[in-house]
Scaffold this active site. Structure first.
Site, PDB file in Angstrom:
ATOM      1  N   CYS A 106      -9.406  12.961  13.105  1.00 55.79           N
ATOM      2  CA  CYS A 106      -9.137  14.034  14.048  1.00 55.79           C
ATOM      3  C   CYS A 106      -8.580  13.415  15.320  1.00 55.79           C
ATOM      4  O   CYS A 106      -9.062  12.399  15.796  1.00 55.79           O
ATOM      5  CB  CYS A 106     -10.354  14.873  14.408  1.00 55.79           C
ATOM      6  SG  CYS A 106     -11.113  15.682  13.016  1.00 55.79           S
ATOM      7  N   TRP A 154      -8.896  16.345  10.495  1.00 55.49           N
ATOM      8  CA  TRP A 154      -9.179  15.804   9.154  1.00 55.49           C
ATOM      9  C   TRP A 154     -10.545  16.370   8.797  1.00 55.49           C
ATOM     10  O   TRP A 154     -11.556  15.994   9.383  1.00 55.49           O
ATOM     11  CB  TRP A 154      -9.205  14.279   9.211  1.00 55.49           C
ATOM     12  CG  TRP A 154      -9.319  13.639   7.862  1.00 55.49           C
ATOM     13  CD1 TRP A 154      -8.293  13.282   7.033  1.00 55.49           C
ATOM     14  CD2 TRP A 154     -10.520  13.252   7.189  1.00 55.49           C
ATOM     15  NE1 TRP A 154      -8.792  12.716   5.884  1.00 55.49           N
ATOM     16  CE2 TRP A 154     -10.152  12.687   5.954  1.00 55.49           C
ATOM     17  CE3 TRP A 154     -11.874  13.348   7.498  1.00 55.49           C
ATOM     18  CZ2 TRP A 154     -11.080  12.205   5.038  1.00 55.49           C
ATOM     19  CZ3 TRP A 154     -12.803  12.876   6.574  1.00 55.49           C
ATOM     20  CH2 TRP A 154     -12.401  12.301   5.362  1.00 55.49           C
ATOM     21  N   LYS A 182      -2.260  -0.039  -2.120  1.00 61.03           N
ATOM     22  CA  LYS A 182      -1.021   0.492  -1.519  1.00 61.03           C
ATOM     23  C   LYS A 182      -0.420   1.551  -2.423  1.00 61.03           C
ATOM     24  O   LYS A 182      -0.030   2.621  -1.984  1.00 61.03           O
ATOM     25  CB  LYS A 182       0.031  -0.613  -1.297  1.00 61.03           C
ATOM     26  CG  LYS A 182      -0.178  -1.555  -0.146  1.00 61.03           C
ATOM     27  CD  LYS A 182      -0.048  -0.967   1.223  1.00 61.03           C
ATOM     28  CE  LYS A 182      -1.286  -0.313   1.712  1.00 61.03           C
ATOM     29  NZ  LYS A 182      -2.417  -0.969   2.189  1.00 61.03           N
ATOM     30  N   GLU A 239      -5.061  -5.302  -2.995  1.00 56.82           N
ATOM     31  CA  GLU A 239      -4.296  -4.652  -1.925  1.00 56.82           C
ATOM     32  C   GLU A 239      -3.032  -3.985  -2.487  1.00 56.82           C
ATOM     33  O   GLU A 239      -2.672  -2.883  -2.081  1.00 56.82           O
ATOM     34  CB  GLU A 239      -3.956  -5.704  -0.854  1.00 56.82           C
ATOM     35  CG  GLU A 239      -3.086  -5.233   0.294  1.00 56.82           C
ATOM     36  CD  GLU A 239      -3.659  -4.069   1.103  1.00 56.82           C
ATOM     37  OE1 GLU A 239      -4.817  -3.706   0.915  1.00 56.82           O
ATOM     38  OE2 GLU A 239      -2.908  -3.502   1.906  1.00 56.82           O
ATOM     39  N   HIS A 268     -12.458  -8.480 -20.078  1.00 49.82           N
ATOM     40  CA  HIS A 268     -13.763  -7.826 -20.209  1.00 49.82           C
ATOM     41  C   HIS A 268     -13.668  -6.322 -19.984  1.00 49.82           C
ATOM     42  O   HIS A 268     -14.602  -5.714 -19.472  1.00 49.82           O
ATOM     43  CB  HIS A 268     -14.757  -8.487 -19.248  1.00 49.82           C
ATOM     44  CG  HIS A 268     -14.899  -9.949 -19.494  1.00 49.82           C
ATOM     45  ND1 HIS A 268     -15.610 -10.458 -20.564  1.00 49.82           N
ATOM     46  CD2 HIS A 268     -14.358 -11.017 -18.852  1.00 49.82           C
ATOM     47  CE1 HIS A 268     -15.525 -11.779 -20.552  1.00 49.82           C
ATOM     48  NE2 HIS A 268     -14.774 -12.141 -19.528  1.00 49.82           N
ATOM     49  N   GLU A 298      -2.620   4.791  -2.667  1.00 48.04           N
ATOM     50  CA  GLU A 298      -2.673   5.531  -1.400  1.00 48.04           C
ATOM     51  C   GLU A 298      -1.446   6.424  -1.216  1.00 48.04           C
ATOM     52  O   GLU A 298      -1.568   7.557  -0.786  1.00 48.04           O
ATOM     53  CB  GLU A 298      -2.664   4.549  -0.215  1.00 48.04           C
ATOM     54  CG  GLU A 298      -3.995   3.977   0.168  1.00 48.04           C
ATOM     55  CD  GLU A 298      -3.880   3.018   1.345  1.00 48.04           C
ATOM     56  OE1 GLU A 298      -4.674   3.140   2.272  1.00 48.04           O
ATOM     57  OE2 GLU A 298      -2.997   2.130   1.342  1.00 48.04           O
ATOM     58  N   ARG A 345      -4.237  10.378  12.476  1.00 49.79           N
ATOM     59  CA  ARG A 345      -5.700  10.480  12.432  1.00 49.79           C
ATOM     60  C   ARG A 345      -6.178  11.626  11.543  1.00 49.79           C
ATOM     61  O   ARG A 345      -7.373  11.729  11.240  1.00 49.79           O
ATOM     62  CB  ARG A 345      -6.259  10.674  13.834  1.00 49.79           C
ATOM     63  CG  ARG A 345      -5.914   9.568  14.794  1.00 49.79           C
ATOM     64  CD  ARG A 345      -6.446   9.863  16.162  1.00 49.79           C
ATOM     65  NE  ARG A 345      -7.891   9.841  16.172  1.00 49.79           N
ATOM     66  CZ  ARG A 345      -8.637   8.762  16.352  1.00 49.79           C
ATOM     67  NH1 ARG A 345      -8.047   7.610  16.560  1.00 49.79           N
ATOM     68  NH2 ARG A 345      -9.933   8.823  16.333  1.00 49.79           N
ATOM     69  N   LYS A 372      -5.670   7.446   9.135  1.00 52.40           N
ATOM     70  CA  LYS A 372      -5.495   6.046   9.526  1.00 52.40           C
ATOM     71  C   LYS A 372      -6.764   5.495  10.155  1.00 52.40           C
ATOM     72  O   LYS A 372      -7.101   4.339   9.985  1.00 52.40           O
ATOM     73  CB  LYS A 372      -4.337   5.972  10.525  1.00 52.40           C
ATOM     74  CG  LYS A 372      -4.047   4.582  11.012  1.00 52.40           C
ATOM     75  CD  LYS A 372      -2.762   4.085  10.423  1.00 52.40           C
ATOM     76  CE  LYS A 372      -2.582   2.608  10.567  1.00 52.40           C
ATOM     77  NZ  LYS A 372      -2.620   1.899   9.296  1.00 52.40           N
ATOM     78  N   ASN A 380     -14.002  15.539  17.689  1.00 56.89           N
ATOM     79  CA  ASN A 380     -13.787  14.540  16.642  1.00 56.89           C
ATOM     80  C   ASN A 380     -15.145  13.891  16.380  1.00 56.89           C
ATOM     81  O   ASN A 380     -15.772  13.414  17.329  1.00 56.89           O
ATOM     82  CB  ASN A 380     -12.754  13.519  17.153  1.00 56.89           C
ATOM     83  CG  ASN A 380     -12.716  12.228  16.357  1.00 56.89           C
ATOM     84  OD1 ASN A 380     -12.409  11.181  16.892  1.00 56.89           O
ATOM     85  ND2 ASN A 380     -13.010  12.292  15.088  1.00 56.89           N
ATOM     86  N   GLY A 381     -15.602  13.919  15.138  1.00 61.10           N
ATOM     87  CA  GLY A 381     -16.908  13.329  14.828  1.00 61.10           C
ATOM     88  C   GLY A 381     -17.709  14.246  13.929  1.00 61.10           C
ATOM     89  O   GLY A 381     -17.158  15.182  13.338  1.00 61.10           O
TER      90      GLY A 381
HETATM   91  C1  G6P Z   1      -8.418   3.843   6.405  1.00 63.44           C
HETATM   92  C2  G6P Z   1      -6.949   3.487   6.427  1.00 63.44           C
HETATM   93  C3  G6P Z   1      -6.745   2.117   5.806  1.00 63.44           C
HETATM   94  C4  G6P Z   1      -7.607   1.084   6.511  1.00 63.44           C
HETATM   95  C5  G6P Z   1      -9.070   1.491   6.530  1.00 63.44           C
HETATM   96  C6  G6P Z   1      -9.879   0.598   7.448  1.00 63.44           C
HETATM   97  O1  G6P Z   1      -8.833   4.051   5.106  1.00 63.44           O
HETATM   98  O2  G6P Z   1      -6.185   4.453   5.726  1.00 63.44           O
HETATM   99  O3  G6P Z   1      -5.384   1.744   5.913  1.00 63.44           O
HETATM  100  O4  G6P Z   1      -7.469  -0.145   5.862  1.00 63.44           O
HETATM  101  O5  G6P Z   1      -9.204   2.821   7.032  1.00 63.44           O
HETATM  102  O6  G6P Z   1      -9.426   0.785   8.762  1.00 63.44           O
HETATM  103  P1  G6P Z   1      -9.538  -0.265   9.911  1.00 63.44           P
HETATM  104  O7  G6P Z   1      -8.872   0.389  11.085  1.00 63.44           O
HETATM  105  O8  G6P Z   1     -11.010  -0.484  10.143  1.00 63.44           O
HETATM  106  O9  G6P Z   1      -8.865  -1.509   9.489  1.00 63.44           O
END
Ligand code: G6P
Length: 614
Positions: free
Chosen positions: A2, A75, A491, A487, A510, A494, A27, A609, A101-102
């Site tokens: 948010c 969000w 990617k 990773e 396995h 996501e 956000r 994010k 927000n929270g």
């Molecule tokens: C969210 C974002 C990711 C990020 C993760 C941790 O899920 O979409 O891209 O890696 O949070 O965020 P941070 O700001 O703690 O690295």
């Protein structure tokens, strides 16, 4: 999660708020809303489901006049994303409008109490409970708004960053925070509030970061006051922002993600600047040097993080254990905080977070602090909550990362971890001088080598086409490349919504091997390394089952090319730095597949994010 923005001054508030929401859209972006008080003292609240652009379209035919207002991009946590649940929320009398927000954890009991006292609720949010509670206290205790907010917040369990407008008090915004970020911008005759500084930098570079349980009272005539929830006035610590506006724009790229992928040669340079000496033979991280004894006496290092930052942490484990011979444990922050972990005061806890605001990572930091550990932060956002709650740390200095899928922050984090491991290993005498110099010298060459990979962007775009309609993907790697496989898979899932799994290459036998057939693309990290031969063996196992192999190989490799269906070459480097190169083609591959599928690359569904709720 948010985004919050507010304005009080002499300009039209609405364009500033809408622009601010667009900057904060990373956000959350499932609904948005705005509250404005116009020149006649009317409080207008407009809300809509969807993105900020949907709100803009909705408001187009309405009056958006006023030079005081607050706005929100959501969000969803409590209640589905729709117009009713969008913020701002009115109090029953419609005299108050609040954005939040929270999460208010005890909203259930408060709601019952308010219903018992005759209050009715329109939405299913926890936020509406808070605004009603403030109004209830204001009426019952016959207090001013500031006191009513202070009393209400003292009854709340949970996290909040809030901003409130009162119709009968049209020259004032009240904002407060606990565990969710809030920044106040101080201009000339005007004030701003926002979840982070990005909506503010166009107007002023002077900001005040609110701390937990602090409240900002912005008043057109009385100026700014920062007080505690007990109404004790605090000194105002004004910080100068270094972020520039151009860093927040797309700069000609179609998406922020692509821009951020292409920025990596420069961001890695920025990250190492001042930390590697001029002739490229020495590296020193001041955070380690200044607290040398803590690290030299550390019996164990625990790294806590979430998401992509957790993958960097796994690479950090490999680097620190190999180079420094200190045992390292890597934990999901969300698991660590709730399992009563054993932490001693000779433990060093490293918290990795791009945003510096991830709620679980922040809570893990607080827990480790309470238990006496020394805490080191690796963050990107300067002045963020985690950066401020750690004892020391290193910023990654990669500039604002806007695309929800992390790219340049990942390579920045790995770069800092490499420099940490080198600095610490040198202090401990656990690597020889020659290896130290080889790694430093190679680290200096990484930006140039990333340029060489980026030149292959068109080839990777072509390569991505046949995989547009793949339903699953497997990513395999071993050793330091295993976290890169994780990773790469993250990617892809996501931003393309294709199911993808990262796995240690040998562990494939396995279980995941059962999934392999002609329909299954398998991305294999097969660069020259100490486990190269083993990975070649794993590729044979995949080909024997007709899987389609996309291999990331070291330039000049002739063996893997004979077996793999597709090959992407990266320049040779020293094994421990391989992730800084091999992650780049995986970012591009995910990006192009997602673009081909017509996905919203920078704002993928359901994600945000900055995850400021647990
Ligand atoms: C969210 C974002 C990711 C990020 C993760 C941790 O899920 O979409 O891209 O890696 O949070 O965020 P941070 O700001 O703690 O690295």
């Amino acid at each position: 999660m948010c985004g919050i923005v507010g304005y009080l001054g002499y300009r039209e508030a609405y364009p500033i708020l809408i622009n601010g929401l667009k900057r904060l859209e990373y956000r959350g972006y499932d609904s948005a809303g705005v509250a404005l008080i116009d020149g006649t003292g009317k409080l207008n609240v407009y809300k809509s489901k969807g993105k900020v652009s949907d709100l803009e379209a909705f408001v187009q035919t309405k009056s958006s006049e006023g030079n005081i207002g607050i706005a929100h991009t959501r969000w969803a946590t409590h209640g589905e994303p729709n117009q009713i649940n969008a913020h701002p929320h009115y109090s029953s009398s419609e005299n108050l409008a609040l954005i939040h927000n929270g999460i208010i954890e005890n909203y259930g009991v408060l709601k019952e109490m308010l219903i018992h006292n005759g209050y009715e609720f329109k939405s299913s949010t926890d936020t509406e409970v808070l605004v009603q509670l403030i109004e209830f206290i204001r009426n019952k205790e016959k207090t001013d708004l500031v006191s009513a907010v202070q009393i209400a917040l003292s009854r709340i369990v949970g996290s909040y960053a809030i901003a409130i407008l009162e119709k009968n008090n049209p020259d004032c915004i009240i904002a407060a925070r606990k565990s969710s970020p809030l920044v106040v911008g101080v201009g000339n005759g005007e004030y701003f509030i926002a979840s982070d500084a990005t909506p503010i930098i166009e107007y002023t570079s002077s900001v005040i970061y609110l701390n937990d349980k602090e409240m900002a009272i912005l008043h057109r005539y009385d100026g700014l006051k920062i007080v505690t929830l007990d109404n004790e006035e605090l000194a105002q610590v004004v910080v100068k922002l270094e972020v520039t506006l151009s860093q927040l724009e797309k700069g000609g790229y179609e998406h922020f993600m692509l821009k951020e992928i292409f920025e990596q040669p420069r961001t890695i340079l920025d990250c190492t600047r001042g930390r590697i000496n001029i002739d490229g033979t020495n590296v020193a991280l001041s955070g380690i040097i200044d607290h040398k004894q803590k690290f030299l006496n550390a019996r164990r290092i625990i790294i806590v993080a979430c998401g992509t930052s957790w993958h960097s942490a796994l690479i950090g484990e490999h680097l620190i254990e190999t180079m420094c011979r200190i045992p390292v444990e890597v934990e999901y922050a969300s698991e660590f905080r709730y399992r009563n972990p054993v932490i001693n005061n000779d433990d060093v806890v490293i918290a990795i977070s791009q945003s510096g605001e991830t709620a679980d990572t922040l809570a893990a930091v607080e827990l480790a602090r309470e238990k006496g550990a020394f805490i080191y932060g690796i963050c990107n956002v300067v002045g963020s909550s985690i950066a401020r709650r750690t004892h020391t740390g290193s910023y990654i200095h990669v500039g604002p990362e806007i695309g929800v899928a992390s790219t340049k922050a990942f390579t920045g984090q790995v770069t800092v971890l490499v420099m940490m491991a080198l600095t610490l290993a040198k202090e401990r005498g656990t690597i020889d001088e020659r290896y130290f110099r080889d790694v430093v010298s190679e680290l200096n060459k990484i930006p140039q080598k990333i340029e060489e990979i980026l030149i292959q962007n068109d080839m990777i775009r072509q390569l991505a086409i046949p995989f547009t309609y793949a339903r699953n993907f497997i990513y395999l790697g071993r050793g330091v490349s295993y976290p890169v496989a994780l990773e790469g898979a993250l990617k892809l899932k996501e931003i393309s919504y294709i199911h993808a799994e990262g796995y240690p290459a040998a562990e494939m036998k396995h279980g995941p091997i059962a999934l392999i057939d002609a329909e299954m693309p398998v991305v294999v990290l097969a660069t020259k390394s100490s486990v190269y031969d083993k990975v070649v063996g794993n590729i044979q196992e995949i080909k024997a089952r007709k899987g389609t192999v996309i291999a990331i190989v070291t330039k000049g490799d002739s063996e893997v090319g004979k077996m793999a269906d597709f090959v992407i070459e990266i320049p040779p480097t020293i094994e421990c730095l391989d992730p800084l190169l091999s992650s780049i083609p995986l970012q591009l591959l995910a990006y192009h597949i997602a673009v081909n599928k017509g996905r919203d690359v920078d704002q993928p569904r359901n994600l945000a994010k900055s995850v400021t709720v647990e």
